[in-house]
Design an enzyme around this catalytic site. Structure first.
Site, PDB file in Angstrom:
ATOM      1  N   TYR A 205       0.674  -1.299   0.032  1.00 12.68           N
ATOM      2  CA  TYR A 205      -0.006  -0.113   0.048  1.00 12.68           C
ATOM      3  C   TYR A 205       0.855   1.128   0.003  1.00 12.68           C
ATOM      4  CZ  TYR A 205      -4.112  -3.017   0.620  1.00 12.68           C
ATOM      5  OH  TYR A 205      -4.919  -4.051   0.330  1.00 12.68           O
TER       6      TYR A 205
ATOM      7  N   PHE B  17     -10.856  -4.066  11.040  1.00 12.90           N
ATOM      8  CA  PHE B  17     -11.908  -3.718  10.191  1.00 12.90           C
ATOM      9  C   PHE B  17     -11.642  -4.472   8.550  1.00 12.90           C
ATOM     10  CE2 PHE B  17      -9.343  -0.004  10.228  1.00 12.90           C
ATOM     11  CZ  PHE B  17      -9.073   0.137   8.855  1.00 12.90           C
TER      12      PHE B  17
END
Length: 414
Positions: free
Chosen positions: A128, A414
């Protein structure tokens, strides 16, 4: 010669496509099944209008989602943030630009939604960085030898009452305690509806040989002031018991409630160790133990942050010392952030606007993301060659200003 076809652009997920979309995600992560309880929860949590899929010849081959969160930033403000998750690309479609196309569309969407931050937890952190994300908060892992390590608890701990409860039956009381703590530490998430159920998931696949989820409340003067959820793994050797407590959650509204819960976990019968994952880096129990070496501490990256709107994001937080610097920001993936920004702020607030003034510090949006929550120092990044000081003294000024009294912490994935 076989020619690789250009794939369609990502499109917004339709509700009727969720099952195939989610199946593609599970396969990308190894194809392991999930319990009906887990599947139902993640269906409820998915906002289809904030989720993307790539379809090839009528089949879903890639997925990405962005939960709607509010993230605590230094100073205690709760700031809109896109919680990037559910990202997967089928093994048959790797190295074809699929992930890049989804990240491009997603960040454009986040900007359009008016959310200045995007956040994620990374299965592979190296992926990322090229999209502007950087580790901004870390989690502390430990395996504590409770047969040898003792706790020295603060005065008042004995006044805390502890009692076992059914985890689901006391969920509302636990959530009230959690809500009281959200503004105290950068990196914490204000839980939206249904997210409280995440802490109650108890599939057999997650337990291994441990017990079902257990819950203990801490109370003072008749008020619930803390809770812990955990499992117990029993083991017997020829020499006797060798069980382990596996901590899932622990939240206290005050130091003595937290200390009482830690002391309880240390003292559960027939156990000799306590396994701890992803706790705050500066959590107080480290100063209560008799022997830190026998706690086997490890550090792991946790929350990754990406500034989607540099000006709005830097204005949203406060600064622990006055700061007035011009930042030369480089952002190749989101070029609207590139250029010079004057940041002026202190403990009461901040202003961050475009400027043509000479730059004091030069850095990329990744370094801003790393330093944003106060868990990574600008001086440390400069030592790695990632931040350049263009005006003498600007680095020290900004480094102190960006720091925080407490380490940032992400309380759950999450």
């Amino acid at each position: 010669m076989w020619e690789m076809r250009e794939l369609p652009e990502p499109k917004v997920l339709e509700p009727g496509e969720w099952d195939e979309w989610y199946g593609t995600l599970l396969r990308a992560f190894g194809g392991l099944g999930e319990s009906a309880e887990e599947r139902e929860l993640f269906r409820a949590l998915t906002s289809c209008e904030r989720s993307l899929g790539v379809w090839d010849d009528g089949r879903c081959v890639a997925t990405a989602g962005a939960y709607e969160f509010r993230l605590t930033v230094p100073g205690g403000a709760s700031v809109p943030a896109a919680g990037v998750s559910m990202v997967g690309v089928s093994a048959t479609h790797r190295r074809r630009g699929v992930l890049t196309s989804m990240m491009r569309r997603q960040l454009d969407d986040v900007r359009a939604w008016g959310e200045p931050l995007a956040i994620l937890t990374a299965s592979e952190p190296a992926i990322y960085g090229r999209f502007g994300y950087a580790t901004a908060a870390f989690g502390l892992h430990a395996e504590i030898d409770t047969s040898r390590v003792r706790l020295s608890v603060p005065a008042g701990t004995d006044d805390v009452r502890l009692r076992y409860v059914d985890p689901g039956a006391e969920l509302e009381a636990c959530e009230a305690v959690y809500a009281r703590t959200v503004s105290r530490r950068a990196g914490m998430l204000a839980r939206r509806p249904d997210w409280e159920r995440l802490g109650l998931l108890d599939p057999q696949s997650e337990r291994g040989d441990a017990s079902p989820l257990q819950c203990v409340l801490a109370e003072r003067d008749g008020e619930v002031t803390g809770y812990t959820r955990f499992r117990v793994r029993r083991e017997w050797r020829d020499s006797g018991h060798n069980g382990q407590v596996v901590l899932q959650d622990l939240t206290g509204a005050d130091p003595v409630s937290e200390a009482a819960l830690w002391r309880f976990l240390f003292g559960i019968d027939l156990t000799t160790s306590l396994k701890v994952r992803a706790r705050p880096m500066d959590e107080a129990w480290q100063h209560l133990v008799s022997d830190i070496r026998r706690c086997e501490l490890r550090v792991r990256d946790s929350l990754h942050v990406r500034l989607v709107d540099v000006g709005t994001a830097l204005e949203a937080r406060t600064y622990q010392a006055p700061v007035d610097v011009v930042l030369e920001v480089e952002d190749a993936f989101c070029p609207w952030n590139s250029g010079r920004w004057r940041l002026s702020g202190d403990g009461k607030g901040a202003v961050c606007v475009r400027t043509s003034d000479a730059a004091d510090l030069a850095l990329s949006v990744r370094e801003l993301g790393a330093a944003y929550l106060g868990g990574v120092g600008l001086a440390s990044l400069a030592g790695a060659g990632r931040v350049r000081e263009l005006r003498q003294g600007a680095l020290a000024e900004a480094a102190v200003g960006f720091g925080t009294a407490t380490a940032p912490w992400l309380p759950h994935g999450f």
